[in-house]
Design an enzyme around this catalytic site. Structure first.
Site, PDB file in Angstrom:
ATOM      1  N   THR A  71      31.650  40.764  51.598  1.00 15.58           N
ATOM      2  CA  THR A  71      31.383  41.842  50.642  1.00 15.58           C
ATOM      3  C   THR A  71      32.430  41.805  49.538  1.00 15.58           C
ATOM      4  OG1 THR A  71      30.531  43.207  52.454  1.00 15.58           O
ATOM      5  CG2 THR A  71      31.023  44.330  50.388  1.00 15.58           C
ATOM      6  N   THR A  72      31.996  41.885  48.304  1.00 19.74           N
ATOM      7  CA  THR A  72      32.915  41.917  47.171  1.00 19.74           C
ATOM      8  C   THR A  72      32.970  43.335  46.604  1.00 19.74           C
ATOM      9  OG1 THR A  72      31.146  41.225  45.663  1.00 19.74           O
ATOM     10  CG2 THR A  72      32.524  39.497  46.604  1.00 19.74           C
ATOM     11  N   ALA A  95      36.007  36.032  52.271  1.00 20.76           N
ATOM     12  CA  ALA A  95      35.668  35.001  51.290  1.00 20.76           C
ATOM     13  C   ALA A  95      34.702  35.595  50.280  1.00 20.76           C
ATOM     14  CB  ALA A  95      35.045  33.774  51.958  1.00 20.76           C
ATOM     15  N   SER A  96      34.943  35.313  49.026  1.00 21.65           N
ATOM     16  CA  SER A  96      33.991  35.750  48.004  1.00 21.65           C
ATOM     17  C   SER A  96      32.685  34.984  48.126  1.00 21.65           C
ATOM     18  CB  SER A  96      34.583  35.557  46.606  1.00 21.65           C
ATOM     19  OG  SER A  96      34.898  34.191  46.379  1.00 21.65           O
ATOM     20  N   ASN A  97      32.742  33.824  48.782  1.00 24.69           N
ATOM     21  CA  ASN A  97      31.541  33.010  48.974  1.00 24.69           C
ATOM     22  C   ASN A  97      31.779  32.110  50.193  1.00 24.69           C
ATOM     23  OD1 ASN A  97      29.440  31.022  48.716  1.00 24.69           O
ATOM     24  ND2 ASN A  97      29.242  31.620  46.571  1.00 24.69           N
ATOM     25  N   PHE A  98      30.919  32.199  51.190  1.00 23.69           N
ATOM     26  CA  PHE A  98      31.086  31.414  52.410  1.00 23.69           C
ATOM     27  C   PHE A  98      30.375  30.060  52.361  1.00 23.69           C
ATOM     28  CE2 PHE A  98      32.450  35.463  54.118  1.00 23.69           C
ATOM     29  CZ  PHE A  98      33.455  35.088  54.991  1.00 23.69           C
ATOM     30  N   HIS A 130      23.175  35.547  38.630  1.00 24.13           N
ATOM     31  CA  HIS A 130      22.738  36.058  39.924  1.00 24.13           C
ATOM     32  C   HIS A 130      21.469  36.896  39.768  1.00 24.13           C
ATOM     33  CE1 HIS A 130      26.788  35.006  41.406  1.00 24.13           C
ATOM     34  NE2 HIS A 130      26.209  34.983  42.592  1.00 24.13           N
ATOM     35  N   HIS A 131      20.891  37.220  40.915  1.00 20.13           N
ATOM     36  CA  HIS A 131      19.700  38.076  40.962  1.00 20.13           C
ATOM     37  C   HIS A 131      20.036  39.482  40.461  1.00 20.13           C
ATOM     38  CE1 HIS A 131      21.513  39.843  44.617  1.00 20.13           C
ATOM     39  NE2 HIS A 131      21.832  38.585  44.905  1.00 20.13           N
ATOM     40  N   LYS A 134      22.184  42.238  42.479  1.00 18.29           N
ATOM     41  CA  LYS A 134      23.622  42.109  42.738  1.00 18.29           C
ATOM     42  C   LYS A 134      24.355  43.286  42.116  1.00 18.29           C
ATOM     43  CE  LYS A 134      27.522  38.940  42.656  1.00 18.29           C
ATOM     44  NZ  LYS A 134      27.804  39.260  44.074  1.00 18.29           N
ATOM     45  N   GLY A 140      32.191  37.901  42.790  1.00 19.20           N
ATOM     46  CA  GLY A 140      33.440  37.562  43.458  1.00 19.20           C
ATOM     47  C   GLY A 140      33.742  36.085  43.368  1.00 19.20           C
TER      48      GLY A 140
END
Length: 233
Positions: A71-72, A95-98, A130-131, A134, A140
């Site tokens: 989650t950001t 992580a901002s992105n996994f 992004h969609h 968001k 993030g």
């Protein structure tokens, strides 16, 4: 493992699919209003909303349940979580992105920033798409990319859209339907342009990385990052 999904939106549902395919059990699925006993889980995966993330994560740590969060928008309290995790001897990964590919992209971005730092004729910029659902902007992931550049160059900060100082990095955030996530780092001069770009085709990469991180964190204590999970350091 018995997994708690804290946040059961589109990402939560994608994580559930991957986790079940890898032989895990989902024991908790919550969208924020349900009551649950976090101690029934071996590990928790938080993909909730910014207003819920801190409480979700701290609840896990207080009950000694390892937790990863993607989650950001809550990171002003990140250091509090780190202190709590160390105090309680918990286990935590943010992580901002996994996505495995994105985390490789983060490292590539840092190396490129080092190489470009002395080439003053190039202007740097970031773009993320992004969609429309968001909640935060910039993403993030874009912030992490900007921070990677700042750590390895003479840039001082990032700004959304227009910059007020040449020492800052402009980030453009675009929202369009059904785009999982596209991030581009651009170095542009009068002579040429260098782009590095990561395009997510779906959410499976994010979900797989989250489950792999949860598997890695199980039975550990401490605060880690995806660099630790992927041994990129």
């Amino acid at each position: 493992m018995k997994i708690a999904l804290l946040g059961y939106g589109r990402m939560g549902k994608e994580i559930e699919k991957i986790a079940l395919q890898r032989g895990h059990e989902i024991v908790i699925k919550t969208s924020g209003k349900e009551t649950y006993d976090i101690t029934t889980a071996n590990v928790a995966i938080d993909f909730s909303v910014p207003s819920s993330a801190y409480n979700n994560i701290s609840n896990c740590i207080n009950h000694k349940v390892p937790v990863i969060s993607g989650t950001t928008g809550w990171l002003e309290k990140y250091n509090e979580i780190v202190d709590l995790c160390n105090d309680k001897k918990g286990a935590f990964i943010y992580a901002s992105n996994f996505s495995l590919g994105v985390n490789v992209f983060f490292e590539l971005n840092k190396q490129l920033a080092k190489m470009m730092n002395t080439l003053e004729q190039y202007n740097i910029s970031l773009e993320e798409i992004h969609h429309t659902k968001k909640l935060d902007a910039p993403s993030g992931t874009a912030i992490t990319l900007a921070e990677g550049i700042i750590e390895n160059s003479n840039k001082k900060n990032w700004e959304l859209e227009k910059i007020t100082s040449e020492e800052n990095i402009p980030i453009t955030a675009i929202r369009t339907p059904d785009v999982p996530g596209t991030h581009t780092v651009t170095y542009s001069s009068d002579i040429d342009t260098i782009d590095i770009k990561h395009t997510a085709h779906n959410r499976q990469g994010f979900a797989l990385g989250a489950v792999i991180a949860a598997e890695w964190l199980h039975n550990k204590t401490g605060v880690y990052t995806m660099r630790d999970v992927l041994n990129l350091g």
